[in-house]
Design an enzyme around this catalytic site. Structure first.
Site, PDB file in Angstrom:
ATOM      1  N   GLY A  17       0.831  -1.193   0.000  1.00  0.00           N
ATOM      2  CA  GLY A  17       0.000   0.000   0.000  1.00  0.00           C
ATOM      3  C   GLY A  17       0.862   1.238   0.000  1.00  0.00           C
ATOM      4  CB  VAL A  22       0.265  -6.676   4.501  1.00  0.00           C
ATOM      5  CG1 VAL A  22      -0.345  -7.627   5.527  1.00  0.00           C
ATOM      6  CG2 VAL A  22      -0.443  -5.337   4.541  1.00  0.00           C
ATOM      7  CE  LYS A  37      -1.906  -0.686   6.873  1.00  0.00           C
ATOM      8  NZ  LYS A  37      -3.307  -0.195   6.910  1.00  0.00           N
ATOM      9  CG  ASP A 129     -11.009   2.123  -0.610  1.00  0.00           C
ATOM     10  OD1 ASP A 129     -11.552   2.271  -1.732  1.00  0.00           O
ATOM     11  OD2 ASP A 129      -9.790   1.879  -0.483  1.00  0.00           O
TER      12      ASP A 129
END
Length: 466
Positions: A17, A22, A37, A129
Site C-alpha cells: 500500500g 503487509v 502491516k 473504500d
C-alpha cells in the site's frame, strides 16, 4: 524467510500500500499465522495519525465477516499492526474477467458483505473504500472485509454527522461523494452494489458515477439495456441492482430493504434457479464500553478525516491516491504475538523447512503457476513476453519483476512477478501492487496464455498450487 522475533518467522509479502507492506508472520511451533502491516514512519511521517485512527476503529470491531484486529507494536520509526490472516486470498481473484461468477456464489459473498456493512453501520463506522481488493476469504471461503485506512466514525452516542472527504476508488464511489457532503450509509451501500455487478458480470459499469461519464448517464436515464455489463444480467438480478444504484441517496435501498428483496432472500441453486431458504440476518451490534466511546470521540471526531489535503476549508483525500492494502487465517494469538518475552523454540532446520512449506501452500490464489523450465529460462520467457506487450518493467536484486502500466481507465496498474523454488519446483507468482484487480486479472491471463508451453500441467491448477 527470516526470524522476526524469537519463535516467529517473517514470511513473504501479502500485499502493499501507500504506507508500506503487509507480511505473513508464522509461529514456528504452532504454525499459527497472522498478517503484519508494516508502516515506515520515516518515509511516511503523516502515517502516524492515520495508523492511530485506523487501529482505534478496528479494535472496536468484532464480526465473523470482518478481518480481526489483534494489536499493534510501535518502534521509533515503525508501526506494526497485527491482523487475522485470511488464507483464502482475495475475492477479486475468484471473479473471472468479463464473466463474473455463478449467481449462487455471488449471492453468498454479497450476503456476507451486507452482513459486514450492516454491522459496521450499527457501530457507527463507515468503511468508505469497499471494493473486491479489500474483501478477503478465509480458509472456509467466507468473506472478510479488510483495510480500514479510510474508515471513519460518523455516528457516536446517538449523534450522526455528514461526511465531506472525497475518498475511495472511483468506479466504486457513490455520486454524492464526488460532490459532498454526503451521508455515510448510502455511500457504503452504493459501493456494495457496484461490487455485486462485478461479481455477476466480471466488469465494472463505469469509470465514475458522474455526468462526465456517458456510461453512468445512460444508466441514470434508463438507456442501458443494450450495453454491457447490463445485458449480461438477468432481470431478477437487475431488479435488486436498480434499487441499490440509485443516484439520489434518499431513494437508494437501505440494508433492511436489500435483505427483504427476493434475490437476496431466496437461495440460488448451482443452476441459477432460486430455492427457498431463510433470509440471512445481520449481526446485532455490541454496545460500546464508555471508555471506548471516549477514545473514539477524541480520535475520530476531533480528527474526522485523516490524512487529508485542505481544499476550500475541507479535508480531502484524492481518489485513487492511496491504493488499498490487501490483508490476507484466524490466529487467536495477540497475547503471544505482542508479548515482549516470546519463548525461544529449538527447531531443527528440517522441521522449520517443513513448517514453512506448509504455509507457502496455504494461500489460495489463481494468479500463479508452476513451470517446467529452470529459473533463468523462465525469467527470459517472461521478459520476452513483457517486451512484446510493450510493458514497462524492472527487475530488482531479488529477482522480482515489477510491471508498470495503465488500465482501461488510464489509471496506474502495477503488479509484480515473484519467481522462486518451492518443493523442488519453480513457482511463478503474480501479485497486484496498485490498481484494479479485474484489470490485473486480465493482464495475468494474457501473459499466462503466452507462456502456456512452459506451464507444468499437473500443477497449474491454482487450488493444487496454493
Amino acid at each position: 524467510m527470516t526470524d522476526f522475533v524469537d519463535g516467529w518467522i517473517l514470511g513473504h509479502t501479502l500485499g502493499e500500500g501507500a504506507y508500506g507492506e503487509v507480511k505473513l508472520v508464522i509461529n514456528k511451533a504452532t504454525e499459527e499465522a497472522v498478517a503484519m502491516k508494516m508502516v515506515d514512519l520515516s518515509k511516511h511521517p503523516d502515517a502516524r495519525r492515520t495508523v492511530r485512527k485506523e487501529t482505534t476503529i478496528h479494535r472496536m470491531l468484532s464480526n465473523p465477516n470482518i478481518i480481526q484486529y489483534f494489536g499493534q507494536r510501535s518502534e521509533k520509526n515503525m508501526e506494526y499492526i497485527f491482523l487475522e490472516y485470511a488464507s483464502g486470498g482475495e475475492l477479486f481473484d475468484k471473479i473471472e474477467p468479463d464473466i463474473g461468477m455463478p449467481k449462487w456464489e455471488a449471492q453468498k459473498y454479497f450476503r456476507q458483505l451486507i452482513s459486514a456493512v450492516e454491522y459496521l453501520h450499527s457501530r457507527g463506522v463507515a468503511h468508505r473504500d469497499l471494493k473486491p481488493e479489500n474483501l478477503l476469504l478465509d480458509e472456509n471461503d467466507n468473506l472478510k472485509v479488510s483495510d480500514f485506512g479510510l474508515a471513519t466514525v460518523y455516528r457516536l452516542q446517538g449523534k450522526e454527522r455528514s461526511l465531506d472527504t472525497r475518498c475511495g476508488t472511483l468506479p466504486y464511489v457513490a455520486p454524492e461523494v464526488l460532490e459532498r457532503p454526503y451521508q455515510a450509509e448510502p455511500a457504503d451501500i452504493w459501493s456494495s452494489g457496484i461490487i455485486l455487478v462485478a461479481l455477476l458480470a466480471g466488469e465494472l459499469p463505469w469509470d465514475q458515477a458522474s455526468a462526465e461519464c456517458p456510461e453512468y448517464e445512460a444508466w441514470k436515464n434508463g438507456k442501458y439495456m443494450s450495453v454491457t455489463p447490463w445485458k449480461k444480467l438477468d432481470k431478477f438480478s437487475l431488479s435488486l441492482i436498480k434499487h441499490i444504484l440509485v443516484h439520489e441517496p434518499s431513494r437508494r435501498f437501505k440494508i433492511s430493504e436489500i435483505k427483504k428483496h427476493a434475490w437476496f432472500r431466496d437461495n440460488f441453486s448451482e443452476d441459477g434457479n432460486p430455492i427457498e431458504r431463510d433470509v440471512v440476518d445481520g449481526l446485532r451490534a455490541k454496545r460500546f464500553h464508555k471508555d471506548e466511546e471516549e477514545v473514539l470521540m477524541r480520535t475520530c471526531l476531533s480528527q474526522p478525516e485523516l490524512p487529508g489535503k485542505e481544499t476550500n476549508g475541507l479535508s480531502t483525500f484524492t481518489i485513487e491516491e492511496r491504493p488499498g492494502f490487501s490483508f490476507s487465517q484466524p490466529a487467536h494469538m495477540e497475547d503471544l504475538l505482542l508479548s515482549t518475552q516470546l519463548q525461544t523454540l529449538a527447531y531443527t532446520q528440517t522441521q522449520t523447512q517443513t513448517s514453512l512449506s506448509t504455509f507457502q501452500k496455504m494461500v489460495r490464489r489463481m494468479t500463479r503457476f508452476f513451470v517446467k523450465t529452470e529459473c533463468d529460462t523462465t525469467v527470459k520467457r517472461l521478459i520476452s513476453c513483457l517486451k512484446k506487450e510493450s510493458y514497462t518493467y524492472r527487475i530488482n536484486e531479488c529477482g522480482i519483476i515489477t510491471i508498470s502500466s495503465m488500465d482501461r481507465r488510464k489509471m496506474p496498474l502495477v503488479f509484480k512477478i515473484n519467481i522462486h523454488e518451492m518443493d523442488g519446483k519453480i513457482l511463478v507468482d503474480f501479485r497486484l501492487s496498485k490498481g484494479c484487480g479485474l484489470e490485473f486479472k486480465r493482464r495475468f491471463l494474457k501473459i499466462k496464455e503466452k507462456v502456456d508451453d512452459i506451464i507444468a500441467r499437473d500443477s497449474s491448477n491454482h487450488r493444487q498450487v496454493s
